[in-house]
Design a protein around this motif. Structure first.
Motif, PDB file in Angstrom:
ATOM      1  N   PRO A 116      48.545   3.493  23.141  1.00 40.97           N
ATOM      2  CA  PRO A 116      47.358   4.269  23.509  1.00 40.97           C
ATOM      3  C   PRO A 116      47.632   5.757  23.389  1.00 40.97           C
ATOM      4  O   PRO A 116      48.738   6.223  23.673  1.00 40.97           O
ATOM      5  CB  PRO A 116      47.126   3.908  24.985  1.00 40.97           C
ATOM      6  CG  PRO A 116      47.994   2.742  25.274  1.00 40.97           C
ATOM      7  CD  PRO A 116      49.123   2.782  24.294  1.00 40.97           C
ATOM      8  N   MET A 134      54.542  15.256  27.579  1.00 42.49           N
ATOM      9  CA  MET A 134      55.799  16.018  27.551  1.00 42.49           C
ATOM     10  C   MET A 134      57.006  15.088  27.417  1.00 42.49           C
ATOM     11  O   MET A 134      58.134  15.556  27.397  1.00 42.49           O
ATOM     12  CB  MET A 134      55.941  16.818  28.848  1.00 42.49           C
ATOM     13  CG  MET A 134      55.005  17.984  28.954  1.00 42.49           C
ATOM     14  SD  MET A 134      55.602  19.327  27.907  1.00 42.49           S
ATOM     15  CE  MET A 134      54.750  20.726  28.575  1.00 42.49           C
ATOM     16  N   LEU A 162      45.300  11.730  31.471  1.00 46.73           N
ATOM     17  CA  LEU A 162      45.570  12.290  32.805  1.00 46.73           C
ATOM     18  C   LEU A 162      45.695  11.172  33.834  1.00 46.73           C
ATOM     19  O   LEU A 162      46.571  11.190  34.691  1.00 46.73           O
ATOM     20  CB  LEU A 162      44.445  13.253  33.197  1.00 46.73           C
ATOM     21  CG  LEU A 162      44.330  14.510  32.321  1.00 46.73           C
ATOM     22  CD1 LEU A 162      42.947  15.129  32.420  1.00 46.73           C
ATOM     23  CD2 LEU A 162      45.384  15.540  32.699  1.00 46.73           C
ATOM     24  N   GLU A 167      51.116   4.792  32.214  1.00 46.10           N
ATOM     25  CA  GLU A 167      51.465   5.320  30.883  1.00 46.10           C
ATOM     26  C   GLU A 167      51.074   4.355  29.761  1.00 46.10           C
ATOM     27  O   GLU A 167      51.806   4.203  28.778  1.00 46.10           O
ATOM     28  CB  GLU A 167      52.961   5.650  30.813  1.00 46.10           C
ATOM     29  CG  GLU A 167      53.373   6.692  31.836  1.00 46.10           C
ATOM     30  CD  GLU A 167      54.825   7.133  31.709  1.00 46.10           C
ATOM     31  OE1 GLU A 167      55.389   7.043  30.612  1.00 46.10           O
ATOM     32  OE2 GLU A 167      55.390   7.577  32.723  1.00 46.10           O
ATOM     33  N   GLY A 215      47.608  -1.475  30.005  1.00 48.43           N
ATOM     34  CA  GLY A 215      46.253  -1.608  29.480  1.00 48.43           C
ATOM     35  C   GLY A 215      45.726  -0.290  28.964  1.00 48.43           C
ATOM     36  O   GLY A 215      46.405   0.742  29.025  1.00 48.43           O
TER      37      GLY A 215
END
Ligand SMILES: Cc1cc2nc3c(=O)[nH]c(=O)nc-3n(C[C@H](O)[C@H](O)[C@H](O)COP(=O)(O)OP(=O)(O)OC[C@H]3O[C@@H](n4cnc5c(N)ncnc54)[C@H](O)[C@@H]3O)c2cc1C
Length: 487
Positions: free
Chosen positions: A71, A78, A148, A204, A208
């Protein structure tokens, strides 16, 4: 690991159309490398679903053939979290076309955003409705809501509002078997057992594809006061924060620590920036205090006057216009960019207990610079959250390969110091691929066992973002570059 068959690629191409499917190397290239330019992968194709249903169909088709999916949102990770491995077998699933704000209810303080909505677009939409979304970071022009959520991002307002975990009220996501979890209802109370929403936040992309999230909005700022404050030490900064909190309560929304070295990097590399104080100070704090519309203005001037008289503060500049406030924030927000332009650095996103951080930074910086001569510590950031970016710049003249050479030993040393202090090797950036081996080395067995068990339960074929976040059992045997099922 399975390479996608031609039949599967054809099916995906037909389903997604030319806007949603490409194998053109030129289209893929920007998304096969991470923001810092440290990880270079290869993908079999770039898929860009335009709806949650298309995202679910992609996962179902790929799960049937155990084809791996990476994804991706704004690709500002970072830690190499959104970069595929080099095998060329995985498919990148870009969520950027899923970019609608489905609803924004100002009275209820809830916005339902699709995963690809860019953070700064949500800021603008909320502001137009007299509200705001109280999370911001340097990458706000590219980072997406899905990214986010999936990294439980922090930023500069965690001090008052907490990280994404505190701001997500509901989630819609495609699980690794292709089923759609419809959890967008912004329920204040819900005790139906394990909280899938919280599991997906910070996962992360390993559990999913987040397709949408319900997010908390707060009243728009009526007035804000922004000040740049010169200080003698990190300890003085901590004392100032507590003093300001005592005087202003939760009006203090941001408290960012900037050492002289970081400010100098910005002034050198970022055009249009200038020094905020007449005399450079060894340490600086950027403080923002706010009041909602209709409330008295924050009394930052008065509180800083008291701190100056008490000898806690060396000098201070208070923005007298919105443009000046933005200029001060630009100095803080440009540090990562300036550091990148300056040369190689070993980067660490660490946390320890808040009251410990000032002392930890000073002692750890001295220890690192003594052990690795020529290195220069540049530690800056969210002091009030006990989280700084403890970056160690390479000795003058070192090449880019320093990061993987001596830089690796520096990172292990820094992480050892943090772990000994009871802290975390990843405060807000996540684990991705960059910190996987370190998590395996330093994570306690109970934490690692639970991570692996959850991954295995929800994604038994290991198709979702393999090689990120969840360390395999035996790194030495399996090798980090392989995509493997955590067994
Ligand atoms: C200049 C700069 C400043 C930054 N400052 C901060 C900061 O202050 N605080 C902070 O926390 N971070 C910071 N970051 C890191 C980064 O911006 C955040 O991690 C952000 O949340 C990533 O969002 P993205 O959309 O770019 O996600 P990406 O980088 O595309 O992906 C990040 C991770 O989330 C996964 N992912 C992305 N979208 C989805 C989805 N829809 N469903 C499931 N998984 C998904 C990816 O697989 C990857 O593991 C900064 C980065 C930069 C470049």
């Amino acid at each position: 690991m399975a390479y996608p068959s031609q039949a599967l690629l054809d099916k995906l191409a037909t389903m997604l159309g030319p806007k949603g499917f490409t194998r053109d190397p030129a289209d893929l290239a920007p998304w096969e490398t991470d923001w810092r330019g440290r990880y270079h992968g290869k993908a079999a194709a770039l898929l860009s679903p335009a709806s949650a249903e298309e995202a679910a169909a992609i996962v179902r088709l790929c799960a049937a053939q155990a084809v791996q999916l990476v994804p991706q949102g704004g690709n500002t990770s970072m830690v190499g979290g959104a970069t595929p491995d080099g095998s060329g077998s995985a498919l990148i699933v870009s969520m950027r076309r899923l970019n609608r704000i489905r609803s924004l209810d100002a009275a209820a303080g809830v916005a339902v955003c699709e995963a690809g909505v860019i953070l700064s677009d949500l800021h603008s939409a909320a502001l137009a409705a007299g509200r705001r979304f109280p999370l911001s970071l340097g990458a706000k022009g590219s980072a997406t809501i899905g990214g986010l959520v999936s990294t439980n991002a922090g930023g500069t307002q965690v001090l008052r509002f907490g990280p994404m975990r505190s701001l997500v009220l509901g989630i819609e996501a495609v699980l690794p078997d292709g089923s759609l979890f419809e959890g967008l209802a912004a329920l204040k109370k819900d005790n139906r057992g394990y909280d899938l929403k919280q599991l997906l936040i910070g996962a992360e992309g390993t559990l999913g594809l987040v397709t949408a999230a319900s997010l908390k909005l707060v009243p728009a700022i009526g007035e804000r006061a922004v000040a740049w404050i010169g200080l003698k030490s990190a300890e003085a900064a901590m004392a100032l924060l507590r003093r300001l909190e005592g005087a202003l309560g939760d009006a203090v929304e941001s408290f960012e620590l900037v050492p002289r070295s970081a400010l100098e990097l910005v002034l050198r590399h970022v055009p249009g920036t200038r020094a905020p104080l007449a005399e450079p100070a060894p340490w600086n704090a950027l403080v923002e205090a706010v009041s909602p519309a209709g409330m008295p203005a924050p009394k930052l001037h008065e509180a800083l006057g008291g701190a100056l008289e008490a000898g806690l503060v060396a000098d201070a500049a208070i923005a007298s216009s919105e443009a000046q406030a933005q200029d001060l924030w630009r100095l803080r927000d440009s540090i990562s960019e300036a550091e990148k332009k300056d040369g190689p650095a070993a980067k660490h996103d660490i946390s320890v207990a808040v009251e410990q951080m000032a002392g930890f930074m000073t002692e750890a910086a001295a220890a690192v610079e003594a052990r690795f001569p020529g290195t220069r510590v540049n530690a800056f950031g969210h002091l009030g959250d006990g989280n700084v970016h403890f970056n160690v710049r390479a000795p003058e003249g070192a090449g880019a390969d320093w990061v993987d050479g001596e830089g690796g030993a520096v990172s292990a040393y820094v992480h050892d110091l943090v772990t000994q202090a009871g802290g975390s090797i990843s405060a807000e950036h996540g684990i991705g691929q960059m910190k996987l081996a370190e998590l395996a080395r330093l994570g306690d067995p109970a934490r690692l066992g639970a991570l692996r068990a959850i991954k295995r339960a929800l994604d038994p074929a290991n198709i979702m973002n393999p090689g990120k976040l969840v360390p395999p059992f035996d790194l030495a045997q399996d090798g980090l570059a392989q995509n493997h099922l955590p067994s």
